[in-house]
Scaffold this motif. Structure first.
Motif, PDB file in Angstrom:
ATOM      1  N   GLU A   1      80.766 -45.795 -64.914  1.00  0.00           N
ATOM      2  CA  GLU A   1      79.031 -45.936 -63.803  1.00  0.00           C
ATOM      3  C   GLU A   1      77.837 -44.776 -64.815  1.00  0.00           C
ATOM      4  O   GLU A   1      77.150 -44.778 -64.257  1.00  0.00           O
ATOM      5  N   ARG A   2      79.167 -43.685 -64.545  1.00  0.00           N
ATOM      6  CA  ARG A   2      78.318 -42.375 -65.591  1.00  0.00           C
ATOM      7  C   ARG A   2      77.476 -43.059 -66.375  1.00  0.00           C
ATOM      8  O   ARG A   2      76.375 -42.410 -66.576  1.00  0.00           O
ATOM      9  N   ARG A   3      77.844 -43.438 -67.369  1.00  0.00           N
ATOM     10  CA  ARG A   3      77.280 -43.743 -69.094  1.00  0.00           C
ATOM     11  C   ARG A   3      76.343 -44.801 -68.272  1.00  0.00           C
ATOM     12  O   ARG A   3      75.295 -44.625 -69.130  1.00  0.00           O
ATOM     13  N   LEU A   4      76.570 -45.882 -67.297  1.00  0.00           N
ATOM     14  CA  LEU A   4      75.348 -46.561 -66.718  1.00  0.00           C
ATOM     15  C   LEU A   4      74.671 -46.255 -66.062  1.00  0.00           C
ATOM     16  O   LEU A   4      73.380 -46.493 -66.879  1.00  0.00           O
ATOM     17  N   ARG A   5      74.708 -45.253 -65.771  1.00  0.00           N
ATOM     18  CA  ARG A   5      73.331 -44.618 -65.210  1.00  0.00           C
ATOM     19  C   ARG A   5      72.408 -44.241 -65.795  1.00  0.00           C
ATOM     20  O   ARG A   5      71.734 -43.838 -65.519  1.00  0.00           O
ATOM     21  N   TYR A   6      73.216 -43.174 -67.505  1.00  0.00           N
ATOM     22  CA  TYR A   6      72.456 -42.787 -68.027  1.00  0.00           C
ATOM     23  C   TYR A   6      71.590 -43.872 -68.909  1.00  0.00           C
ATOM     24  O   TYR A   6      70.231 -43.429 -69.107  1.00  0.00           O
ATOM     25  N   MET A   7      72.729 -44.660 -68.533  1.00  0.00           N
ATOM     26  CA  MET A   7      71.341 -46.143 -69.896  1.00  0.00           C
ATOM     27  C   MET A   7      70.492 -46.670 -68.868  1.00  0.00           C
ATOM     28  O   MET A   7      69.514 -46.641 -69.325  1.00  0.00           O
ATOM     29  N   LEU A   8      70.924 -46.931 -67.383  1.00  0.00           N
ATOM     30  CA  LEU A   8      69.847 -47.178 -67.031  1.00  0.00           C
ATOM     31  C   LEU A   8      68.652 -46.062 -65.998  1.00  0.00           C
ATOM     32  O   LEU A   8      67.020 -46.645 -66.648  1.00  0.00           O
ATOM     33  N   GLY A   9      69.288 -45.061 -66.497  1.00  0.00           N
ATOM     34  CA  GLY A   9      68.062 -44.287 -66.191  1.00  0.00           C
ATOM     35  C   GLY A   9      66.610 -44.197 -67.762  1.00  0.00           C
ATOM     36  O   GLY A   9      65.633 -44.317 -67.504  1.00  0.00           O
ATOM     37  N   ARG A  10      67.116 -44.474 -69.075  1.00  0.00           N
ATOM     38  CA  ARG A  10      66.264 -44.058 -69.995  1.00  0.00           C
ATOM     39  C   ARG A  10      65.675 -45.415 -70.209  1.00  0.00           C
ATOM     40  O   ARG A  10      64.690 -46.060 -70.151  1.00  0.00           O
ATOM     41  N   SER A  11      66.112 -46.813 -69.800  1.00  0.00           N
ATOM     42  CA  SER A  11      65.420 -48.263 -69.494  1.00  0.00           C
ATOM     43  C   SER A  11      64.724 -47.915 -68.358  1.00  0.00           C
ATOM     44  O   SER A  11      63.904 -48.460 -68.594  1.00  0.00           O
ATOM     45  N   PHE A  12      64.429 -46.774 -66.999  1.00  0.00           N
ATOM     46  CA  PHE A  12      63.678 -46.841 -65.900  1.00  0.00           C
ATOM     47  C   PHE A  12      62.380 -45.759 -66.440  1.00  0.00           C
ATOM     48  O   PHE A  12      61.473 -46.162 -66.660  1.00  0.00           O
ATOM     49  N   ASP A  13      63.223 -45.198 -67.464  1.00  0.00           N
ATOM     50  CA  ASP A  13      62.005 -44.775 -68.170  1.00  0.00           C
ATOM     51  C   ASP A  13      60.973 -44.928 -69.334  1.00  0.00           C
ATOM     52  O   ASP A  13      60.041 -44.825 -68.997  1.00  0.00           O
ATOM     53  N   ARG A  14      61.899 -45.900 -69.676  1.00  0.00           N
ATOM     54  CA  ARG A  14      60.742 -46.777 -71.091  1.00  0.00           C
ATOM     55  C   ARG A  14      59.824 -47.710 -70.375  1.00  0.00           C
ATOM     56  O   ARG A  14      58.888 -48.034 -71.262  1.00  0.00           O
ATOM     57  N   LEU A  15      60.587 -48.355 -68.951  1.00  0.00           N
ATOM     58  CA  LEU A  15      59.565 -48.787 -68.083  1.00  0.00           C
ATOM     59  C   LEU A  15      58.684 -48.034 -67.494  1.00  0.00           C
ATOM     60  O   LEU A  15      57.697 -48.735 -66.936  1.00  0.00           O
ATOM     61  N   GLN A  16      58.121 -46.775 -67.424  1.00  0.00           N
ATOM     62  CA  GLN A  16      57.150 -46.158 -66.976  1.00  0.00           C
ATOM     63  C   GLN A  16      57.437 -46.154 -65.744  1.00  0.00           C
ATOM     64  O   GLN A  16      56.907 -45.614 -64.959  1.00  0.00           O
ATOM     65  N   ASN A  17      58.872 -46.031 -65.247  1.00  0.00           N
ATOM     66  CA  ASN A  17      59.432 -46.317 -63.591  1.00  0.00           C
ATOM     67  C   ASN A  17      59.971 -44.746 -63.576  1.00  0.00           C
ATOM     68  O   ASN A  17      61.247 -45.002 -62.887  1.00  0.00           O
TER      69      ASN A  17
END
Length: 195
Positions: free
Chosen positions: A156-172
């Motif tokens: 879950e920790r790894r997923l949270r960081y991956m999602l964070g990077r994804s949202f960052d790239r989507l400028q959210n």
């Protein structure tokens, strides 16, 4: 640990006990001991996919990337439906520059499990490294729309960081910050628990 040791004294070839003792040692950060346990499990049950996968995780964590890949491949050979090993293999393939292989592994995993959020994020990141930004964004968006299933804390920790990077790239950025914050909170809790 005491119960597993007792079981192994009674039945030294009890592969599941070796596997579970290995997981316990791995959780404690005793990676060499964990690897020894997995080796013992595989001595008695050579096709135990989870033991191969977990041994691969130790190799990955200690920087032995070729050994990690070999372990993941053994896990997949033992159980082709063991998607965790496919996911871990894709990560190492990407890290070692085997980008086309990583993309193929992620795609195979997503075909089998279309809502595998970590694989969607991983495929997005891998596609981005080769300049396929539009397609990468498609996978980031798919990942961001799926509610993650209950996962073990480390995943879950790894997923949270991956999602964070994804949202960052989507400028959210608000959602990105929230995911990074959740990942940091999980990491902080794990550090406190381990002393």
């Amino acid at each position: 640990a005491q119960h597993y040791d007792n079981a192994l004294r009674m039945v030294p070839g009890y592969a599941d006990a070796w596997l579970n003792l290995g997981k316990l040692r791995q959780d404690e950060g005793r990676l060499d001991d964990a690897a020894d346990c997995y080796d013992q499990a595989l001595k008695y049950a050579p096709n135990m996919a989870e033991a191969h996968n977990n041994l691969g995780n130790i190799h990955h964590r200690t920087g032995q990337l070729d050994a990690a890949l070999a372990s993941y491949e053994c896990a997949i050979a033992a159980d082709p439906r063991y998607m965790e090993a496919v996911f871990n293999k894709a990560i190492v393939q990407a890290e070692t520059g085997r980008i086309d292989d990583a993309i193929d592994s992620y795609r195979a995993l997503i075909e089998a499990e279309p809502d595998h959020v970590e694989a969607l994020c991983g495929l997005g990141e891998t596609l981005e490294t080769v300049g396929q930004n539009t397609e990468a964004e498609t996978y980031y968006r798919r990942a961001s729309e799926i509610r993650p299933r209950q996962l073990p804390e480390e995943r879950e920790r790894r997923l949270r960081y991956m999602l964070g990077r994804s949202f960052d790239r989507l400028q959210n950025y608000d959602k990105a910050f929230a995911e990074f914050k959740a990942g940091n909170k999980l990491w902080s809790t794990a550090l406190r628990r381990s002393g």
